[in-house]
Design a protein around this motif. Sequence first.
Motif: not given
Lengths: 253, 584
Positions: A13-14, A16-17, A62, A92-93, A96, A135-136, A139-140, A143
């Motif tokens: 994934l990294l 494919s950025a 989005n 992404l959400m 919701d 996923l973000d 990940f955040l 870290t």
Amino acid sequence: MKWTRGMIGVVLLLMSAFSAEAAMPQQEAVSQFVLGNQAYKEGAYEKAIEEYRAILEGDRENGHLYYNLANAYFKNRQLGYSILNYERARRLMPRDSDLKFNLAYAESLVRKTAQPEPAGFVSEMISGHVNFYTLDEMFLMTTVLVVLLGAVFLMSRFLKWPRVMKTVSRSVLIILILVYSIGLILKVRVTADQAVIVSNTPANFEPLETATMRFELFEGMKVKVLRYKDGWVKVERDDGLLGWVTQTSLEEI
Amino acid sequence: MCMLLTAAPAQAQDISIEATVNVNRIPLGSAVNLTITIKGTQNVSAFDLPPIPDFDTKFIGPSRNISVVNNQYTTSISFTYSMLPLKAGKLQIPMLQVTIDGNTYSTDAIMLDVYDPAVEGDGPQAETELREKIFVQLQVPSEEVYINEPMQVKVFLYTSGVAIRDIQYPKMDMTGFIDEAYEQPRQYQQVIEGKRFEIVEFEKSVYPTRTGELSIGPAQVDCNIVMRNNRRRGSSLMEDDFFSAFFDRGEKRPAKLLSDPVKLTVKPLPKEGQPASFTGGVGNLDFSADISPAEVNVGDPITLRMKIQGKGNLNAVAFPELKNSDQFKLYDPIIKEEGRVKTLEQVLIPKSTDVTEIPAFDFSYFNISLNKYVESREGPFPIKVSPAEQDGGLTMVGGLGQSSIIVPPEQLGEDIVFIKDSPGKFHRLGQRMYNSVSFYVVLILVMAALIGGYIWYRLTHRLETDSAFARKLKASKLAKRGLKHTQQLMEQGKEQEFYDETFKLLKRYLSDKLVIPAGTVNIHQVREKVKDLSFDEMILSAVKTTFDECESIRYASARISNGQMQATQSRVQKVIEYFERKVR
């Protein structure tokens, strides 16, 4: 083995950025979105789909876009594409409420081959945890927690914390890091290679038209993609059954 | 009249048998006690008397007796029966035969005088039967009825001069009929042919459910007849009428009273003139219907109420149906029947604003008294259906404050939630934080800061706790400063001070660097410390030379050339550099 696969997934994934091409300007994407909404409100669902897709083709996305696109597909009686796009929106959400409701409703319309076994409390909790974050965010979170652990370690040295405080703060952080990193790996594993069936299709024993059908897959079902070969895809169903379907009958999320 | 008794082997006593009554003259409606006494044995079980004409018999119980007369030991057993004469006049209890152990014994016949207390005086007794003093009659209003026609069936219980208690509601065979519960029975008195009767009247509604010849009854009334006990009359104050009545000492005797059955002809309803809306109602019925509210929003409920009341076969009557039911969402009706009223309550929800009325309800029934079908119509009911309110304001439903408003189970619609209006911020396809360069740059910086912080910590921590380390760390710094100072002294030509400072400098440096107490620094110590480091012998000798040189010059105060100082300076410099490289 599975863990390493998960890690490889993260790395892929990294990698494919970075693919830099001129993307549709923000303003244009917004006006396209509004056009799509207008068509939807008029009941012109096919047109709405077209407008929304134009944004995607302009390399913009989005959560709202995928959600509205899924709604338009749903109204256009394309359950498979609808669920596909709800799933994309969910990545992404994930929190919701409208999305959760619509996805659940759309999934309730998917033809079931077998009654799914009720999930246990633990797996319910794990999937709740995994599905709560993007996923973000996961990940955040991981870290940040790692950094925080380092910072706490330093602070405890500099400020000469008492032993109890050191132990408690470190173990809490380490547990949290475990929770989030395992969640992250699970999420990567679960979301990688997921695909939605977009048209009812037989799943064969072999990647041939003439092969014996093993089972049937219905529009809207989710499968795991294992392998591509000459326009055929080897997929795994929820219950672990494997079969080959044509590449056109599914789309990866 | 013979009875075979299975008695146990009797002792060889003389067995004799006799029958007695307690009184010979009784009024009709009272009973006498007949006692059959068997002497000479007690091993006889109780027996039923054979049917005796004009009497109703009931076994009361046995009694055992032992008597000693003239040293003669006699045992006996008696069986007592209550005998109720069924008519007045001279009656006879006939001879009764009892067989004990194969021998037959018989009693004497007994004559009884039964008089009718209703007849005054002691004049000649008319033959009065008990059946005329207590009996049941079944009555129907008409012998010809229509199917489903409600009719009142009456059962009369007549009693005269007989006390009865515990009267049960009549039972009767009702095959081919539907019957309702009895109404509250009425009690009154009536004189019939000069006799005063107590009458209990039972009434209930009955509907024939099939045509043809049907029969009702016989009606059976169960009750207890209270016997007057003549035997004890007036024998003691305690047992006079007042106390008897008070303590209800009269003997109760169960009786089954039967009426004659009644025959009925049930006619079918006439076919001609039967309206389409006819649903089987027969009688005299009244139909009404109403709705509320008449103005609603789409999706709001309207309550439809219908009522059928009057005399008739309500449970067989059906309510008329809603004609345009496809325009409404219908909930199951609630139908209740209470007494002579049958009601229906149903919730309707208009599906669209196009619905303008609830069509008329036609109801018809066969009117018995008019002998024809009667039709009635309620409605149509105009209604106004407004579009559903958008702002979700409160809507009053019903509004009449009835407690019986039916709350239908909520049916939630099923569809997806509407699209998002706000576009939000678009980003590039697949663009995520975890694959953005800036994120990793920041991350690396943060990690670097942490690592730096740690190194800093280690350093300061060691300087605080490890004095040897601190001295080592200081040594080169001090040496550099010292060399600069000696350089200045050399340039100023102060040779004495130069060698003083150089000596101090080197000693201090080696003491710090090799962790040797400052006062004890000499070449041997140095050699000892560096023996594992494969030191260059040249350097060690340079150290020795410098030490020697400094010593000699400090105490000899000879004139030193600038060149010699230069050489010493550079030698010391070289030594320090070498140590810096070699000793960590």
